[in-house]
Design an enzyme around this catalytic site. Structure first.
Site, PDB file in Angstrom:
ATOM      1  N   LEU A 164      -4.304  -0.084   7.093  1.00 50.36           N
ATOM      2  CA  LEU A 164      -3.239   0.877   7.311  1.00 50.36           C
ATOM      3  C   LEU A 164      -3.844   2.259   7.087  1.00 50.36           C
ATOM      4  O   LEU A 164      -4.705   2.433   6.226  1.00 50.36           O
ATOM      5  CB  LEU A 164      -2.070   0.667   6.337  1.00 50.36           C
ATOM      6  CG  LEU A 164      -1.200  -0.563   6.566  1.00 50.36           C
ATOM      7  CD1 LEU A 164      -0.171  -0.695   5.442  1.00 50.36           C
ATOM      8  CD2 LEU A 164      -0.495  -0.500   7.906  1.00 50.36           C
ATOM      9  N   ASP A 165      -3.385   3.241   7.841  1.00 54.96           N
ATOM     10  CA  ASP A 165      -3.910   4.599   7.718  1.00 54.96           C
ATOM     11  C   ASP A 165      -3.620   5.184   6.341  1.00 54.96           C
ATOM     12  O   ASP A 165      -2.722   4.743   5.622  1.00 54.96           O
ATOM     13  CB  ASP A 165      -3.286   5.507   8.781  1.00 54.96           C
ATOM     14  CG  ASP A 165      -3.729   5.147  10.188  1.00 54.96           C
ATOM     15  OD1 ASP A 165      -4.788   4.512  10.339  1.00 54.96           O
ATOM     16  OD2 ASP A 165      -3.002   5.487  11.136  1.00 54.96           O
ATOM     17  N   PHE A 166      -4.347   6.237   5.997  1.00 56.76           N
ATOM     18  CA  PHE A 166      -4.234   6.932   4.721  1.00 56.76           C
ATOM     19  C   PHE A 166      -2.791   7.362   4.433  1.00 56.76           C
ATOM     20  O   PHE A 166      -2.292   7.196   3.323  1.00 56.76           O
ATOM     21  CB  PHE A 166      -5.176   8.149   4.743  1.00 56.76           C
ATOM     22  CG  PHE A 166      -5.217   8.933   3.473  1.00 56.76           C
ATOM     23  CD1 PHE A 166      -5.867   8.439   2.359  1.00 56.76           C
ATOM     24  CD2 PHE A 166      -4.624  10.183   3.401  1.00 56.76           C
ATOM     25  CE1 PHE A 166      -5.923   9.166   1.179  1.00 56.76           C
ATOM     26  CE2 PHE A 166      -4.667  10.919   2.226  1.00 56.76           C
ATOM     27  CZ  PHE A 166      -5.322  10.413   1.105  1.00 56.76           C
TER      28      PHE A 166
ATOM     29  N   LYS B 157       0.839  -1.193   0.000  1.00 59.73           N
ATOM     30  CA  LYS B 157       0.000   0.000   0.000  1.00 59.73           C
ATOM     31  C   LYS B 157       0.877   1.246   0.000  1.00 59.73           C
ATOM     32  O   LYS B 157       1.841   1.335   0.744  1.00 59.73           O
ATOM     33  CB  LYS B 157      -0.911   0.012   1.224  1.00 59.73           C
ATOM     34  CG  LYS B 157      -1.817   1.235   1.306  1.00 59.73           C
ATOM     35  CD  LYS B 157      -2.369   1.376   2.713  1.00 59.73           C
ATOM     36  CE  LYS B 157      -2.920   2.728   3.020  1.00 59.73           C
ATOM     37  NZ  LYS B 157      -2.013   3.845   2.830  1.00 59.73           N
TER      38      LYS B 157
ATOM     39  N   THR C  52      -0.046   6.101   5.580  1.00 58.25           N
ATOM     40  CA  THR C  52       0.877   5.023   5.909  1.00 58.25           C
ATOM     41  C   THR C  52       1.079   4.141   4.692  1.00 58.25           C
ATOM     42  O   THR C  52       0.175   3.938   3.908  1.00 58.25           O
ATOM     43  CB  THR C  52       0.300   4.167   7.058  1.00 58.25           C
ATOM     44  OG1 THR C  52      -0.002   5.019   8.150  1.00 58.25           O
ATOM     45  CG2 THR C  52       1.272   3.115   7.517  1.00 58.25           C
TER      46      THR C  52
END
Length: 150
Positions: free
Chosen positions: A72-74, A36, A76
């Site tokens: 996972l955060d935006f 990602k 990250t």
């Protein structure tokens, strides 16, 4: 595998019909990995039109759906796993199953060694008790920035 019903053995490739309906063969779960990028969301749809990891993953024709194992955060980036099986995804992400995850964290400034030790032994944050975690410094490119494996 082989399934036996009242002295009837069914082997892979055989058809099973119940009340006139053919029961489809159960496929083995599939597991996929994806790196990602920052700025991608881990969601099927975003009301603001932002890019989702599901927009980027090439889903094979024989896979009906993919389920993200965790999030996972935006802002990250990192490895995400996806499964074609909801049960497998859930088992991989539940903390009680204790699958080890490693995160690299960038810390601005110098962390308080007392706080790091508290995290190593388990900490309570906002009324939630967290288990102990391993924290290892990996490098410090400057006096203001440090990286840790968590």
């Amino acid at each position: 595998g082989t399934v036996t019903f009242e002295n009837i053995t069914v082997v892979p490739g055989q058809k099973i019909v119940c009340d006139g309906q053919e029961i489809p063969e159960i496929k083995s779960p599939r597991l996929f990995r994806y790196h990602k990028q920052r700025g991608e969301l881990v969601t099927l749809r975003d009301t603001h039109g932002r890019t989702s990891v599901f927009d980027k993953i090439p889903i094979p024709d024989d896979v009906q759906k993919l389920i993200a194992v965790g999030r996972l955060d935006f802002d990250t980036e990192g490895l995400l796993l996806f499964s074609s099986c909801g049960l497998l995804s859930r088992r991989l992400e539940l903390p009680k199953n204790r699958f080890q995850r490693v995160y690299e964290a960038r810390v601005l400034g110098t962390p308080n060694e007392e706080k790091i030790e508290e995290l190593r032994h388990g900490a309570e944050i906002d009324g939630v008790q967290y288990r102990s975690i391993d924290i290892t410094p990996i490098f410090a490119p400057s006096a203001l920035v440090k990286f840790y494996d968590i």
